[in-house]
Design a protein around this motif. Structure first.
Motif, PDB file in Angstrom:
ATOM      1  N   LEU A 327      32.876 -29.046   5.502  1.00  0.00           N
ATOM      2  CA  LEU A 327      32.709 -28.829   6.721  1.00  0.00           C
ATOM      3  C   LEU A 327      31.310 -28.177   7.146  1.00  0.00           C
ATOM      4  O   LEU A 327      31.267 -26.895   7.041  1.00  0.00           O
ATOM      5  N   ALA A 328      30.376 -28.992   7.037  1.00  0.00           N
ATOM      6  CA  ALA A 328      28.820 -28.736   7.036  1.00  0.00           C
ATOM      7  C   ALA A 328      28.679 -27.534   8.160  1.00  0.00           C
ATOM      8  O   ALA A 328      27.675 -26.823   8.292  1.00  0.00           O
ATOM      9  N   ILE A 329      29.393 -27.719   9.424  1.00  0.00           N
ATOM     10  CA  ILE A 329      29.095 -26.997  10.624  1.00  0.00           C
ATOM     11  C   ILE A 329      29.216 -25.459  10.186  1.00  0.00           C
ATOM     12  O   ILE A 329      28.579 -24.569  10.560  1.00  0.00           O
ATOM     13  N   LEU A 330      30.217 -25.079   9.184  1.00  0.00           N
ATOM     14  CA  LEU A 330      30.229 -23.527   8.666  1.00  0.00           C
ATOM     15  C   LEU A 330      28.817 -23.129   8.164  1.00  0.00           C
ATOM     16  O   LEU A 330      28.510 -21.864   8.567  1.00  0.00           O
ATOM     17  N   ALA A 331      27.889 -24.001   7.601  1.00  0.00           N
ATOM     18  CA  ALA A 331      26.758 -23.472   7.244  1.00  0.00           C
ATOM     19  C   ALA A 331      25.798 -23.050   8.296  1.00  0.00           C
ATOM     20  O   ALA A 331      25.055 -22.166   8.228  1.00  0.00           O
ATOM     21  N   ALA A 332      25.977 -23.848   9.301  1.00  0.00           N
ATOM     22  CA  ALA A 332      25.160 -23.243  10.542  1.00  0.00           C
ATOM     23  C   ALA A 332      25.656 -21.988  11.330  1.00  0.00           C
ATOM     24  O   ALA A 332      24.784 -21.192  11.998  1.00  0.00           O
ATOM     25  N   LEU A 333      26.989 -21.824  11.107  1.00  0.00           N
ATOM     26  CA  LEU A 333      27.631 -20.566  11.840  1.00  0.00           C
ATOM     27  C   LEU A 333      27.612 -19.445  11.015  1.00  0.00           C
ATOM     28  O   LEU A 333      27.640 -18.128  11.446  1.00  0.00           O
ATOM     29  N   MET A 334      27.489 -19.445   9.516  1.00  0.00           N
ATOM     30  CA  MET A 334      27.465 -18.361   8.947  1.00  0.00           C
ATOM     31  C   MET A 334      26.577 -17.237   9.200  1.00  0.00           C
ATOM     32  O   MET A 334      26.565 -15.881   9.138  1.00  0.00           O
ATOM     33  N   PRO A 335      25.062 -17.416   9.390  1.00  0.00           N
ATOM     34  CA  PRO A 335      24.181 -16.590   9.904  1.00  0.00           C
ATOM     35  C   PRO A 335      24.493 -15.518  11.000  1.00  0.00           C
ATOM     36  O   PRO A 335      24.245 -14.531  11.066  1.00  0.00           O
ATOM     37  N   ILE A 336      25.094 -16.258  12.040  1.00  0.00           N
ATOM     38  CA  ILE A 336      25.693 -15.456  13.132  1.00  0.00           C
ATOM     39  C   ILE A 336      26.643 -14.479  12.752  1.00  0.00           C
ATOM     40  O   ILE A 336      26.544 -13.171  13.234  1.00  0.00           O
ATOM     41  N   VAL A 337      27.512 -14.521  11.775  1.00  0.00           N
ATOM     42  CA  VAL A 337      28.484 -13.625  11.375  1.00  0.00           C
ATOM     43  C   VAL A 337      27.918 -12.457  10.601  1.00  0.00           C
ATOM     44  O   VAL A 337      27.936 -11.484  11.001  1.00  0.00           O
ATOM     45  N   ALA A 338      26.903 -12.905   9.768  1.00  0.00           N
ATOM     46  CA  ALA A 338      26.115 -11.872   9.013  1.00  0.00           C
ATOM     47  C   ALA A 338      25.114 -10.869   9.973  1.00  0.00           C
ATOM     48  O   ALA A 338      24.947  -9.737   9.773  1.00  0.00           O
ATOM     49  N   ALA A 339      24.547 -11.881  10.914  1.00  0.00           N
ATOM     50  CA  ALA A 339      23.592 -11.176  11.850  1.00  0.00           C
ATOM     51  C   ALA A 339      24.215  -9.872  12.703  1.00  0.00           C
ATOM     52  O   ALA A 339      23.784  -8.950  12.930  1.00  0.00           O
ATOM     53  N   LEU A 340      25.252 -10.439  13.217  1.00  0.00           N
ATOM     54  CA  LEU A 340      26.155  -9.633  14.391  1.00  0.00           C
ATOM     55  C   LEU A 340      26.643  -8.475  13.414  1.00  0.00           C
ATOM     56  O   LEU A 340      26.578  -7.155  13.946  1.00  0.00           O
ATOM     57  N   GLY A 341      27.074  -8.665  12.247  1.00  0.00           N
ATOM     58  CA  GLY A 341      27.810  -7.506  11.430  1.00  0.00           C
ATOM     59  C   GLY A 341      26.480  -6.721  11.029  1.00  0.00           C
ATOM     60  O   GLY A 341      26.852  -5.390  11.046  1.00  0.00           O
ATOM     61  N   GLY A 342      25.504  -7.172  10.844  1.00  0.00           N
ATOM     62  CA  GLY A 342      24.500  -6.273  10.070  1.00  0.00           C
ATOM     63  C   GLY A 342      23.859  -5.301  11.223  1.00  0.00           C
ATOM     64  O   GLY A 342      23.413  -4.189  11.368  1.00  0.00           O
ATOM     65  N   ASN A 343      23.777  -6.158  12.603  1.00  0.00           N
ATOM     66  CA  ASN A 343      23.151  -5.376  13.890  1.00  0.00           C
ATOM     67  C   ASN A 343      24.011  -4.071  14.163  1.00  0.00           C
ATOM     68  O   ASN A 343      23.865  -3.110  14.370  1.00  0.00           O
ATOM     69  N   ALA A 344      25.499  -4.558  14.119  1.00  0.00           N
ATOM     70  CA  ALA A 344      26.639  -3.491  14.578  1.00  0.00           C
ATOM     71  C   ALA A 344      26.522  -2.343  13.336  1.00  0.00           C
ATOM     72  O   ALA A 344      26.643  -0.995  13.690  1.00  0.00           O
ATOM     73  N   GLY A 345      26.384  -2.757  12.142  1.00  0.00           N
ATOM     74  CA  GLY A 345      26.175  -1.565  11.193  1.00  0.00           C
ATOM     75  C   GLY A 345      25.098  -0.392  11.350  1.00  0.00           C
ATOM     76  O   GLY A 345      25.217   0.329  11.075  1.00  0.00           O
ATOM     77  N   THR A 346      24.005  -1.322  11.846  1.00  0.00           N
ATOM     78  CA  THR A 346      22.723  -0.649  11.687  1.00  0.00           C
ATOM     79  C   THR A 346      22.917   0.382  12.955  1.00  0.00           C
ATOM     80  O   THR A 346      22.303   1.432  12.785  1.00  0.00           O
ATOM     81  N   GLN A 347      23.577  -0.126  14.183  1.00  0.00           N
ATOM     82  CA  GLN A 347      23.706   0.776  15.200  1.00  0.00           C
ATOM     83  C   GLN A 347      24.599   1.852  14.895  1.00  0.00           C
ATOM     84  O   GLN A 347      24.159   3.197  15.129  1.00  0.00           O
ATOM     85  N   ALA A 348      25.607   1.598  14.209  1.00  0.00           N
ATOM     86  CA  ALA A 348      26.596   2.985  13.938  1.00  0.00           C
ATOM     87  C   ALA A 348      25.608   3.800  12.898  1.00  0.00           C
ATOM     88  O   ALA A 348      26.097   4.943  12.818  1.00  0.00           O
TER      89      ALA A 348
END
Length: 462
Positions: A327-348
């Motif tokens: 499912l190659a589309i997963l590779a395109a979506l993975m950065p979104i998960v990491a980026a949003l998690g990273g931003n949320a962690g940085t805020q807290a």
């Protein structure tokens, strides 16, 4: 090459609207020095405040600074060096004759003299100390003996202290007659027989009181005393909490040894706030005047640490190689998960580190702060998950939309908890939460985000 940038000017033609020196003004001064027009250069600089003269020297190219300082002569006095950027000042002092440097320190208050000397190499420091008058040297050496970033380093020894049995008239006569007293002060400290502070009185109160009134009758017994080894950040918090203008510094035996004034605290508050922000980013000192070698040393270690966290995240991704291949589309979506998690962690993380630094977060409200960040994380996670999940479902696939929504919700909640728990844990173990928190939080958000997304995708889609 002349800077042709146009900036809005203030009325004096020297500063812009942000109170910065105009590039054309700086160029005009440097051109006058280069052309041997010393009188013109001094005339241009004469209206400046010492802090502006320090800015002028900092803005000049490094090779032009010696000639500029020589040309300006008396305009570059002790007050200018006290305002100068520490990296620039260190370079200038290292090239200066020790006798001249010693003369400058003699004209400074103790705290400014210590700040000028403490960053120098041991050899340069000793050369200057040897040229100083014995009394000045002893005062500076005693201050340098205290740990860095403590009250002993930033206090000034020049203060007004009077015995409690004096009356108002004698205090006023003493201040008028003694030429060695501090130049700037806002209160008079009252001391007992062992030189222990027993009270303080404001100058305004002193001047409004009749001469025959005992000083003990108008002094305020309640005062904030600063232990000499207290961390400067804690000192700043006390000034902020109690609205202090100045405060007495005491040694371990309770004797009055110095005072700290609010002008020094303003610099400390700025310094500590900037330091925490820079430590979170791993940018080191963060000063544009910092030598390249020092900047490289401070930054590269955190980049190497981040390399380790990236390799850990890569290891997690490698475990789901077959899933990504199908499912190659997963590779395109993975950065979104990491980026949003990273931003949320940085805020807290930013909120928590600031709360710890300002003593807003203590053992009394720790559990409440964790619950608060968890609630915020859940609300943020649900909001972002719904938006992203619907978008992916419409444009790609409903099942993938549900998977990424669940992964986003999970990662943002984990990131929020990590952002508050990591600095709290580090602080409880005696570590500076601003230094290492970001590395740990990044590790958690990247690895848990990829694990949640790819794990769910493998379970649901294959």
């Amino acid at each position: 090459m002349t800077d042709t940038t146009t900036l809005p000017e203030s009325q004096d033609g020297i500063h812009d609207e942000e109170d910065r020196l105009l590039p054309r003004y700086v160029r005009e001064v440097l051109d006058a020095v280069e052309g041997g027009q010393i009188d013109k250069a001094r005339e241009l600089v004469e209206p400046l405040h010492p802090a502006d003269v320090a800015d002028l020297i900092e803005l000049a190219p490094e090779d032009d600074r010696p000639d500029l300082i020589t040309a300006l002569g008396g305009e570059v006095d002790a007050d200018v060096y006290a305002e100068m950027n520490e990296h620039v000042r260190e370079l200038v002092i290292e090239e200066m004759d020790p006798a001249i440097a010693a003369s400058l320190t003699a004209d400074m208050e103790t705290d400014d003299a210590v700040a000028m000397l403490e960053d120098l190499e041991e050899e340069d420091q000793q050369a200057i100390l040897e040229e100083m008058e014995p009394d000045d040297r002893v005062a500076v050496e005693e201050a340098l003996a205290y740990p860095e970033e403590t009250a002993g380093r930033i206090m000034q020894r020049e203060l007004i202290a009077v015995p409690e049995h004096w009356n108002v008239g004698k205090v006023i006569d003493y201040m008028r007659s003694d030429q060695e007293l501090a130049d700037d002060f806002w209160e008079v400290f009252v001391v007992g027989p062992q030189h222990h502070p027993v009270g303080t009185t404001k100058l305004s109160t002193l001047l409004r009181t009749k001469r025959d009134v005992p000083i003990r009758d108008i002094m305020q017994e309640e005062q904030t005393l600063i232990p000499v080894e207290m961390d400067q950040e804690e000192v700043a918090l006390r000034f902020q909490k109690y609205g202090l203008i100045s405060a007495a510094v005491i040694d371990p035996s309770g004797r009055l040894v110095g005072m700290i004034t609010v002008d020094d605290i303003v610099h400390i508050i700025e310094e500590e706030a900037s330091e925490d922000a820079l430590l979170l980013s791993g940018a080191g000192d963060g000063d544009i005047n910092e030598p390249v070698r020092e900047a490289y040393r401070d930054r590269v270690r955190w980049l190497i640490a981040n390399l380790g966290t990236a390799l850990l995240a890569t290891f997690v991704i490698a475990q789901f190689e077959s899933t990504i291949a199908r499912l190659a589309i997963l590779a395109a979506l993975m950065p979104i998960v990491a980026a949003l998690g990273g931003n949320a962690g940085t805020q807290a993380l930013a909120v928590t580190v600031r709360a710890i630094a300002t003593n807003q977060l203590t053992g009394s409200n720790r559990a409440r702060a964790i619950r608060r960040e968890l609630k915020v994380a859940i609300l943020n996670g649900v909001t972002v998950a719904v938006i992203l999940g619907i978008g992916v479902a419409i444009f790609l696939d409903p099942i993938i939309g549900a998977v990424i929504a669940a992964a986003i919700l999970f990662n943002i909640v984990v990131a929020g908890l990590a952002g508050v728990l990591v600095p709290i844990t580090l602080e409880r173990f005696g570590a500076d939460p601003a230094v290492a928190s970001s590395v740990f939080v990044t590790t958690v958000t990247d690895t848990m985000g990829f694990l949640a997304f790819l794990g769910l995708a493998s379970a649901v889609l294959l």
